[in-house]
Design an enzyme around this catalytic site. Structure first.
Site, short mmCIF file in Angstrom:
data_model
loop_
_atom_site.label_atom_id
_atom_site.label_comp_id
_atom_site.label_asym_id
_atom_site.label_seq_id
_atom_site.Cartn_x
_atom_site.Cartn_y
_atom_site.Cartn_z
N ARG A 83 0.96 -0.98 0.05
CA ARG A 83 -0.14 0.07 0.13
C ARG A 83 0.99 1.37 0.17
O ARG A 83 1.68 1.38 1.02
CB ARG A 83 -1.55 0.39 0.82
CG ARG A 83 -1.74 1.54 1.34
CD ARG A 83 -3.31 1.32 2.32
NE ARG A 83 -3.58 3.14 2.12
CZ ARG A 83 -4.14 2.67 3.47
NH1 ARG A 83 -5.05 2.02 4.40
NH2 ARG A 83 -4.66 4.13 3.36
N ARG A 92 -6.70 3.09 -3.05
CA ARG A 92 -5.46 2.17 -2.00
C ARG A 92 -5.46 1.12 -2.89
O ARG A 92 -6.99 0.03 -3.14
CB ARG A 92 -5.50 2.22 -0.62
CG ARG A 92 -6.47 2.31 0.26
CD ARG A 92 -8.11 2.72 0.42
NE ARG A 92 -7.88 4.20 0.70
CZ ARG A 92 -8.28 4.98 1.28
NH1 ARG A 92 -8.62 4.28 2.35
NH2 ARG A 92 -7.65 6.37 1.65
N ASP A 95 -7.15 -0.76 2.59
CA ASP A 95 -7.70 -0.41 3.58
C ASP A 95 -8.17 -1.46 5.15
O ASP A 95 -9.19 -2.18 4.65
CB ASP A 95 -8.11 0.49 3.40
CG ASP A 95 -8.25 1.30 4.38
OD1 ASP A 95 -8.41 1.18 5.12
OD2 ASP A 95 -9.66 2.29 4.36
N ASP A 97 -9.22 -1.30 8.41
CA ASP A 97 -9.89 0.05 9.75
C ASP A 97 -10.34 -1.10 10.63
O ASP A 97 -10.80 -2.01 10.21
CB ASP A 97 -10.52 0.63 9.26
CG ASP A 97 -10.20 1.82 8.31
OD1 ASP A 97 -9.42 2.04 8.59
OD2 ASP A 97 -11.41 2.08 7.38
N1 ROI Z 1 -15.47 4.43 -0.47
C1 ROI Z 1 -16.37 3.41 -0.34
N2 ROI Z 1 -17.16 3.20 -1.04
N3 ROI Z 1 -14.60 2.90 0.36
C2 ROI Z 1 -14.01 2.50 0.53
O1 ROI Z 1 -13.58 1.38 1.75
C3 ROI Z 1 -13.91 3.73 1.35
N4 ROI Z 1 -12.93 4.16 1.71
C4 ROI Z 1 -12.48 5.52 2.59
C5 ROI Z 1 -12.88 6.78 1.25
C6 ROI Z 1 -11.92 7.17 1.52
C7 ROI Z 1 -13.27 7.44 3.05
N5 ROI Z 1 -14.38 5.85 0.96
C8 ROI Z 1 -14.87 4.38 0.69
O2 ROI Z 1 -10.86 5.52 3.36
#
Ligand code: ROI
Length: 139
Positions: A83, A92, A95, A97
């Protein structure tokens, strides 16, 4: 053992392969048990909209890592997958979280649990609802 929920997202390259690879790394972590996984859903970018559509999902894990140790483990997976951190909220390949960690609240500059914006994010709520309907009803 704590129960935690992790959101997964990708919007670069082979998105399905990226999510699967991240999960492969996750299950190989000795102190993490992958307990339940949602479907993957295609979603429009939220926040910064001039970027490719995402593939999103979420999972429930059991872990004896602390929230901070879990964050470090997830960031190590993101780094291992190559990444590159560009603009804030930018595209990215992966991700990961932390959404929730038991009933614990964390308010550090780089780690906030429960995830502060999750209630506004359909791309988080929809997969979460699939694996934990009772939990989303209480959010
Ligand atoms: N928007 C979507 N649809 N899915 C994501 O995983 C995602 N992740 C983010 C931001 C850029 C806020 N928008 C996103 O970090």
């Amino acid at each position: 053992m704590a129960t935690a929920y992790i959101a997964l997202g990708s919007n670069l390259g082979d998105r399905k392969k990226n999510l699967t690879t991240a999960l492969f790394h996750l299950v190989r972590e000795p102190r993490i048990i992958l307990e339940k996984l949602s479907s993957f859903i295609e979603t429009k970018p939220y926040g910064v909209t001039d970027q490719p559509d995402f593939l999103n999902g979420c999972c429930r894990i059991w872990t004896d890592l602390s929230p901070r140790q879990l964050l470090t483990a997830l960031q190590a997976i993101e780094d291992k997958m190559g990444r590159v951190r560009t603009r804030r909220w930018g595209e990215r390949i992966i991700d990961l979280d932390i959404l929730l960690y038991d009933d614990i609240t964390v308010n550090d500059p780089d780690l906030v649990i429960p995830h502060p914006d999750m209630k506004n994010r359909a791309f988080v709520l929809e997969p979460l609802k699939e694996i934990a309907p009772d939990l989303t009803a209480k959010l």
